[in-house]
Design an enzyme around this catalytic site. Structure first.
Site, PDB file in Angstrom:
ATOM      1  N   LEU A 176     -23.000  83.648  28.165  1.00 14.81           N
ATOM      2  CA  LEU A 176     -22.079  84.680  27.680  1.00 14.81           C
ATOM      3  C   LEU A 176     -22.389  85.114  26.250  1.00 14.81           C
ATOM      4  CD1 LEU A 176     -18.716  83.189  28.992  1.00 14.81           C
ATOM      5  CD2 LEU A 176     -20.233  84.829  30.130  1.00 14.81           C
TER       6      LEU A 176
ATOM      7  N   HIS B 291     -19.865  90.229  27.169  1.00 13.64           N
ATOM      8  CA  HIS B 291     -19.010  89.689  28.233  1.00 13.64           C
ATOM      9  C   HIS B 291     -17.567  89.545  27.745  1.00 13.64           C
ATOM     10  CE1 HIS B 291     -23.024  87.903  29.444  1.00 13.64           C
ATOM     11  NE2 HIS B 291     -22.666  88.522  30.557  1.00 13.64           N
TER      12      HIS B 291
ATOM     13  N   GLN C 252     -20.940  98.922  31.089  1.00 22.57           N
ATOM     14  CA  GLN C 252     -21.732 100.141  31.293  1.00 22.57           C
ATOM     15  C   GLN C 252     -23.227  99.902  31.091  1.00 22.57           C
ATOM     16  OE1 GLN C 252     -20.503 103.907  29.457  1.00 22.57           O
ATOM     17  NE2 GLN C 252     -22.696 104.320  29.102  1.00 22.57           N
TER      18      GLN C 252
ATOM     19  N   ASP D 257     -25.102  98.013  32.625  1.00 22.59           N
ATOM     20  CA  ASP D 257     -25.642  98.075  33.989  1.00 22.59           C
ATOM     21  C   ASP D 257     -24.982  99.256  34.696  1.00 22.59           C
ATOM     22  OD1 ASP D 257     -27.278  95.543  34.044  1.00 22.59           O
ATOM     23  OD2 ASP D 257     -25.342  94.766  33.422  1.00 22.59           O
TER      24      ASP D 257
HETATM   25  O1  PAF Z   1     -23.829  92.116  35.935  1.00 21.19           O
HETATM   26  C1  PAF Z   1     -23.993  90.930  36.303  1.00 21.19           C
HETATM   27  O2  PAF Z   1     -23.968  89.995  35.504  1.00 21.19           O
HETATM   28  C2  PAF Z   1     -24.242  90.632  37.767  1.00 21.19           C
HETATM   29  O3  PAF Z   1     -25.023  91.606  38.358  1.00 21.19           O
HETATM   30  C3  PAF Z   1     -22.948  90.417  38.558  1.00 21.19           C
HETATM   31  C4  PAF Z   1     -22.083  91.646  38.578  1.00 21.19           C
HETATM   32  C5  PAF Z   1     -22.176  89.245  37.947  1.00 21.19           C
HETATM   33  C6  PAF Z   1     -23.284  90.049  40.011  1.00 21.19           C
HETATM   34  O4  PAF Z   1     -24.055  88.915  40.089  1.00 21.19           O
END
Ligand code: PAF
Length: 285
Positions: free
Chosen positions: A33, A37, A150, A152
């Site tokens: 983390l 996060h 965002q 990803d």
């Molecule tokens: O974004 C991430 O960390 C991962 O793709 C997720 C959404 C936890 C799925 O494994």
């Protein structure tokens, strides 16, 4: 903070929260983390109006290709525990791979087409892995709200499509990208960068800022903007472009002219580390 490892126990915990009329916010992660996060936790609480936060930590093997970094993906459960606790997470769901993918499991979830473009070109099975694990996690955690970063962006748009298509009863929040002071987007994979690569990695963000500047000045031709982005990135010897793209936010198809909600995305290898970043212009409602 509770730590739960079994999907059955997690379901029971969420059922109880729902019976007690709590509003559950869910932050799925692969751990290691960082502030990015933790900002998702804050978004669940504030924007999602959730009074209980569940975070999952699960390095999902299904979303890694055979030559990708599943084995060496950074892991630090004790550090994650401390950070999640300090961010006020109520429950950490930390399942075992055998519980998420028991012997005999045959079902995957795939959003057609959207997972084959952009990052899907070099990672053809990645998004099927993501949508499969996210649907399992949503079924287990049963949240009212789930928060995705965002950074990803393609993942967010694909999960949004899946939730709509499968009539899933969850509200999604797209949380803003958290950046270092020089603009580099926070990512667990930034630890792979050596000092020189770390300096050059900021070229992704700079190329996106250049795109935004051109658009602010009135430029709408996608090829002109992409050319400027590529030229900037290519000036950095550690950088090798995977893709830069300008697409719509529904079908993720290339735009020739920048109009309407538009994702400008870059994926660039810095040394051997593949980094992604993006901006969204002509914001969605
Ligand atoms: O974004 C991430 O960390 C991962 O793709 C997720 C959404 C936890 C799925 O494994």
């Amino acid at each position: 903070m509770e730590t739960i490892t079994s999907p059955a126990d997690m379901k029971q915990f969420s059922r109880r929260l729902r019976q007690e009329a709590h509003r559950i916010g869910f932050v799925p992660t692969m751990g290691f983390l960082h502030q990015g996060h933790l900002s998702l936790v804050e978004q669940a609480r504030v924007q999602g109006r959730c009074d209980r936060i569940v975070m999952s930590i699960f390095v999902n093997p299904l979303q890694f290709g055979p030559r990708e970094d599943f084995e060496k993906y950074p892991r630090d459960f004790d550090g994650d525990f401390q950070l999640a606790w300090s961010a006020g997470v109520d429950c950490l769901f930390y399942p075992d791979v055998r519980d998420m993918y028991p012997d005999g499991a045959r079902t995957t979830v795939e959003v057609a087409e959207l997972g084959q473009v952009l990052c899907g070109v070099s990672r053809p099975t990645h998004f099927r892995g993501v949508t499969t694990v996210v649907s399992k996690l949503l079924n287990i955690v049963m949240p009212h709200v789930a928060v995705f970063g965002q950074k990803d962006a393609q993942q967010f748009f694909i999960v949004r499509r899946m939730v709509q298509d499968l009539l899933m009863d969850v509200e999604l929040i797209r949380a803003p990208i958290v950046r270092e002071t020089d603009g580099l987007a926070l990512s667990s994979r930034n630890v792979y960068l050596n000092a020189e690569e770390r300096k050059q990695a900021v070229c992704l963000y700079q190329s996106l800022m250049q795109a935004r500047r051109l658009i602010d000045e009135g430029q709408r031709d996608a090829q002109t903007i992409l050319r400027a982005m590529r030229t900037h990135i290519e000036r950095h010897p550690s950088a090798r472009i995977d893709h830069v793209a300008i697409v719509d936010t529904e079908r993720l198809q290339p735009r020739t002219v920048v109009e309407g909600p538009t994702l400008i995305a870059a994926a660039v290898y810095i040394g051997t580390t593949r980094l992604i970043d993006n901006i969204i212009v002509g914001e969605e409602p």
